[in-house]
Scaffold this motif. Structure first.
Motif, PDB file in Angstrom:
ATOM      1  N   UNK A 305       0.847  -1.211   0.180  1.00  0.00           N
ATOM      2  CA  UNK A 305      -0.012  -0.074   0.196  1.00  0.00           C
ATOM      3  C   UNK A 305       0.827   1.333   0.056  1.00  0.00           C
ATOM      4  N   UNK A 306       2.033   1.229   0.265  1.00  0.00           N
ATOM      5  CA  UNK A 306       2.928   2.431   0.201  1.00  0.00           C
ATOM      6  C   UNK A 306       4.215   2.076  -0.504  1.00  0.00           C
ATOM      7  N   UNK A 307       4.911   3.164  -0.918  1.00  0.00           N
ATOM      8  CA  UNK A 307       6.206   3.272  -1.753  1.00  0.00           C
ATOM      9  C   UNK A 307       7.205   4.055  -0.519  1.00  0.00           C
ATOM     10  N   UNK A 308       8.571   3.746  -0.952  1.00  0.00           N
ATOM     11  CA  UNK A 308       9.478   4.317  -0.188  1.00  0.00           C
ATOM     12  C   UNK A 308       9.572   5.871  -0.860  1.00  0.00           C
ATOM     13  N   UNK A 309       9.941   6.643  -0.051  1.00  0.00           N
ATOM     14  CA  UNK A 309      10.268   8.144  -0.439  1.00  0.00           C
ATOM     15  C   UNK A 309      11.555   8.829   0.323  1.00  0.00           C
ATOM     16  N   UNK A 310      12.145   9.616  -0.426  1.00  0.00           N
ATOM     17  CA  UNK A 310      13.127  10.084   0.396  1.00  0.00           C
ATOM     18  C   UNK A 310      12.683  11.257   1.383  1.00  0.00           C
TER      19      UNK A 310
END
Length: 933
Positions: A305-310
């Protein structure tokens, strides 16, 4: 100096203070005398059984044990004669005969090996006893009695210091040994895993499993460094020491802090490994578009349900989303939940961010769910929301009342002081619908009917008035409204309320007389008092009871609501509540308003904000559109969870800052991975009003960031000109807004670790007892407020005939986000249970251990039935830490009208045998939470 006596120690004339032993004087004089059965720490008495500390007294035929022998005037003591040294070496040689070799020992750096090395003893001429099989039955501790010297320290640790009465010495001669209960395996005994015996053991016979090889049982307490800090769990605020090995917490030791005197409970000592749980969030996460929000994400795999981000992207996205909501709907459409598990500095900046950027007071935290009604009553009655005396004052009390609290489970270290007071001779009055361990030490145990608190307390006060047991001088000098209260109580005779409360009128009268005749009495209460729609009235009664008897403002007297979380007192003090600025300054006051506008250099709202449940209700109505939540988990802690989760899911923008993907974080638009307690520095304030320093022990893992840094960076992106670099800078600003911090500085806390407020002078330890000369009200008097009996918001009927009570367990904390990710704690209590009286179970055809379905008008859960004789017939107790059977799906969201606290402690339920059917899910939240249930 006249109370000191003089004697000669190793050729030098020295003085002994009253009660000191030869050993204690020798230590002050810098003389090391070996000792094994004596632990020079608070709460431990000397026993003199190991004979390792023998010294010679001139003129006496035999040697004497210095740990128990007190000097006499003109006595001549010699510690290093050939005779004394030989005797001590012989004792050590006899003991070492039965020890495993040092390299094979459970603790290679135990005090035993230190004293053997000091005396040059490496081997023994004496035969050894046979090996004893290790007892590895307990998840937290290893028992290796082949290293035991039968010194008895573990017995004193268990029976006298922690007062748990589990360990004793059994058998005789060569067969003598310490046993748990009736020689049961430790893991099968009634041990509560406080670990005091482990900390006391001088040989390693009792060790934390975390530092012992599971196959060989070889181990060591040797570490690279230690860091002094504070326990992150309950409001007792135990000081502890993180023992660091290879940049990990190897084990935890208690420190000699004011509130714990080296003691810890199972959570403080063994609940530390959550910080290294594989489910720790390591990178910022942004929700993938188009996926439904709900409790429907595996916290071990958030990438569905989520993606990694900076960090740049995540912070920009978090700030822009909140700004857009405010621009479109106004600042009043934003709300924030701070955390009672974070620092004072974080709480202060969090509420400042919400108030200054969005011009709203919609900021709250879990105090609203625990003691908000207590604080409301205290401020109304005595002008202050904090305790009037520390719980340590029970040392001076001759009567102690504990009502609506289960301290052995919820405040275990504070409970040790209560148990010690009872053993000393204080009369203990325990009042609670549930049976509990404190009843074993109680003079009176009143197991009254749930929700009849006001009737019972009014009846107790009725007797005190009727028999003239109240303090006339105190009432005249320090209170107001007594005559009105007196008239109100006239109709509450014990006989008239006996049926309502379930307590015999004779017992009510005896309890009233015991309290009314006390020279010094204290009242402690927990959330059994506060978590009702009449919670404020409950607290009003307790305040009136103490005041009418003059039991405030002197040593051994006072009012003490036992605060729930480690910093719920500090977060409230710092202004993390919607109707008050820091230090409980009223947001509606013109002068207060101007003072904070000048301090923060920005316009502020004069309108009190919404509370926790009100915010969730407003989210369901579409009035709250954006939220920033730090370290709180309303998707587990709020009442009527289906409704609460629906409101959270409807938010246009939700920013969650946490260490795990909690049930609330599962519904976030952006998740900011933050610091666990051992990974940051900052202050917290416990139930005793102790401001305490937490120190950083571990490096931040992965790509996580310090909580304070996240709040500051988010504020900058929202346009606030903040330049804070360190928590000490925030603390300095807090002092400008909070007179309660007078004479308490960051530098002082770094040096002393803990200072009680109020603190009248820079070198004063702080005032343990307050209000001895009046109260911080306009009249300088306390106000006695009568309370009428009000029914619960929901009462049992034919369809829902039972009463549900929810609460915490010893092993688990709040919503379980931390404790259920601590291996030892989860092993001790691995799943949800519903506790019922055996006769109640039999009436419904349910056996202990079978699955039972519990249903209210709001939903159903299935969990294992547990037989508990402490539960009254017709009642059900369910802890709320388990997502798989979340008790708050069942609870009633109706609020106390003053404290705005939900009625967690009473609602109508029914039970039935579970048949594997899916629990009923009410329609309002079906689309957003069904998959999570």
């Amino acid at each position: 100096m006249t109370d000191q006596l003089l004697f000669t120690l190793d050729g030098k004339v020295v003085s002994a203070r009253p009660g000191e032993t030869i050993w204690q004087v020798a230590r002050r004089e810098g003389i090391d005398i070996p000792h094994l059965c004596w632990l020079p720490e608070p709460g431990y008495r000397a026993d003199g059984n190991c004979r390792a500390c023998m010294v010679e007294v001139e003129g006496e035929r035999v040697l004497t044990a210095s740990c128990i022998r007190k000097p006499a005037p003109d006595m001549v003591v010699k510690t290093a004669t050939e005779r004394a040294v030989k005797a001590r070496r012989m004792v050590m040689e006899l003991l070492i005969a039965d020890q495993p070799a040092r390299q094979d020992s459970p603790d290679r750096v135990a005090p035993f090996w230190h004293w053997a090395e000091v005396q040059g003893i490496e081997t023994s001429r004496f035969p050894a006893n046979g090996m004893i099989k290790p007892d590895l039955s307990h998840p937290a501790m290893a028992v290796n009695l082949d290293a035991c010297i039968e010194c008895g320290l573990c017995v004193r640790a268990c029976r006298e210091v922690q007062v748990n009465d589990v360990i004793g010495m059994a058998f005789r001669g060569f067969d003598a040994k310490p046993v748990f209960d009736f020689d049961d395996p430790m893991g099968m005994s009634t041990c509560v895993a406080c670990g005091e015996c482990v900390q006391a053991c001088p040989t390693g016979a009792l060790m934390p499993k975390s530092i012992v090889d599971p196959l060989t049982q070889h181990g060591t307490r040797e570490v690279d460094r230690e860091v002094h800090s504070v326990c992150p769990y309950c409001g007792v605020g135990c000081q502890l020491s993180y023992q660091i090995k290879d940049e990990k917490i190897a084990f935890v030791q208690g420190r000699d802090g004011y509130s714990n005197e080296n003691r810890l409970c199972v959570k403080g000592r063994f609940g530390f490994d959550y910080v290294a749980n594989p489910q720790r969030l390591m990178k910022p996460l942004i929700r993938k578009p188009g996926l439904p929000k709900g409790v429907n994400v595996d916290p071990a795999d958030p990438y569905t349900h989520f993606r990694e981000a900076s960090w740049e992207e995540a912070l920009d996205f978090a700030a822009s989303g909140l700004a857009k909501v405010a621009e479109k709907h106004g600042g009043h459409a934003i709300a924030g939940f701070g955390s009672a598990k974070c620092t004072n500095e974080e709480a202060y900046l969090f509420q400042k961010l919400i108030r200054t950027r969005f011009r709203t007071n919609n900021v709250d935290h879990c105090t609203r769910l625990c003691h908000a009604s207590s604080v409301a009553a205290l401020i109304e009655g005595i002008g202050s929301g904090a305790v009037t005396a520390t719980f340590n004052e029970v040392e001076h009390a001759d009567v102690v009342m504990i009502i609506g609290a289960n301290p052995t489970e919820n405040h275990p270290v504070a409970a040790t002081f209560f148990k010690q007071a009872a053993k000393r001779g204080a009369k203990l009055i325990v009042i609670d619908p549930r049976g509990q361990a404190m009843r074993e030490y109680a003079t009176y145990m009143l197991q009254f009917k749930p929700a009849s608190d006001v009737a019972l307390l009014n009846a107790i006060m009725h007797v005190i008035v009727e028999e003239g047991l109240y303090d006339v001088q105190y009432l005249q000098a320090y209170t107001e409204n007594f005559e009105k209260l007196k008239q109100h109580l006239a109709s509450y005779s014990p006989e008239s309320v006996a049926r309502i409360t379930g307590i015999d009128a004779k017992i009510i009268r005896e309890v009233a007389r015991t309290f009314g005749r006390a020279e010094r009495a204290m009242i402690f209460w927990g959330m059994g008092i506060s978590q009702h729609v009449h919670g404020t009235d409950n607290a009003r009664c307790l305040i009136a009871l103490a005041l009418m008897c003059g039991q405030v403002g002197r040593p051994g007297t006072g009012l003490h609501p036992l605060r729930g979380q480690n910093n719920v007192q500090g977060a409230s003090d710092a202004g993390l509540i919607p109707m008050f600025y820091p230090d409980y300054a009223d947001v509606k006051s013109r002068s207060v308003h101007k003072m904070f506008e000048d301090l923060w250099k920005t316009p502020l709202s004069e309108k009190p904000g919404l509370t926790v449940v009100e915010i969730i209700n407003a989210a369901n109505r579409g009035e709250i559109r954006g939220m920033y939540i730090q370290g709180e988990n309303p998707a587990m802690s709020d009442p009527d969870l289906d409704h609460a989760r629906a409101g959270i899911a409807k938010l246009e923008h939700l920013v969650v800052q946490d260490i795990f993907l909690t049930e609330t974080a599962m519904m976030a638009d952006v998740v900011l991975p933050s610091s666990a307690w051992p990974e940051k520095a900052g202050t917290v304030t416990n139930t005793n009003r102790q401001v305490q320093m937490g120190r950083k022990a571990l490096k931040l893992p992965g790509d996580t960031r310090d909580d304070l840094w996240i709040i500051i960076e988010l504020a900058k992106r929202l346009g606030l000109p903040w330049t804070y670099q360190q928590p000490s800078e925030v603390f300095a600003e807090m002092k400008l807004a909070m007179p309660s911090l007078d004479n308490i500085t960051w530098a002082r806390l770094e040096k002393e670790s803990s200072v009680i407020y109020p603190c009248p002078e820079p070198n004063h330890p702080g005032e343990a007892v307050v209000f001895g000369d009046g109260f911080p009200t306009e009249s300088r008097r306390a106000k006695l407020v009568p309370a009428d009996v009000l029914p619960p918001a929901e009462v049992p009927d034919d369809e829902f005939p039972l009463v549900l009570i929810t609460g915490r367990q010893l092993e688990h904390w709040h919503t379980g986000a931390m404790t259920r990710r601590a291996d030892v704690l989860d092993a001790l209590e691995p799943g949800p249970t519903a506790s019922l009286h055996p006769r109640t179970l039999a009436r419904y055809g349910v056996k202990a251990g079978e699955n039972v379905r519990v249903t209210t008008r709001r939903g159903s859960i299935e969990l294992i039935a547990r037989a508990d004789l402490g539960i009254q017939e017709g009642n059900v107790f369910i802890p709320f830490a388990y997502v798989e059977a979340a008790a708050n799906i069942l609870t009633n969201p109706q609020l106390d009208p003053i404290g705005k606290i939900p009625e967690y402690k009473f609602c109508a339920v029914k039970i039935e045998r579970a048949h594997g059917k899916a629990p009923r899910v009410p329609k309002p939240s079906l689309e957003v939470t069904a998959s999570g249930l």
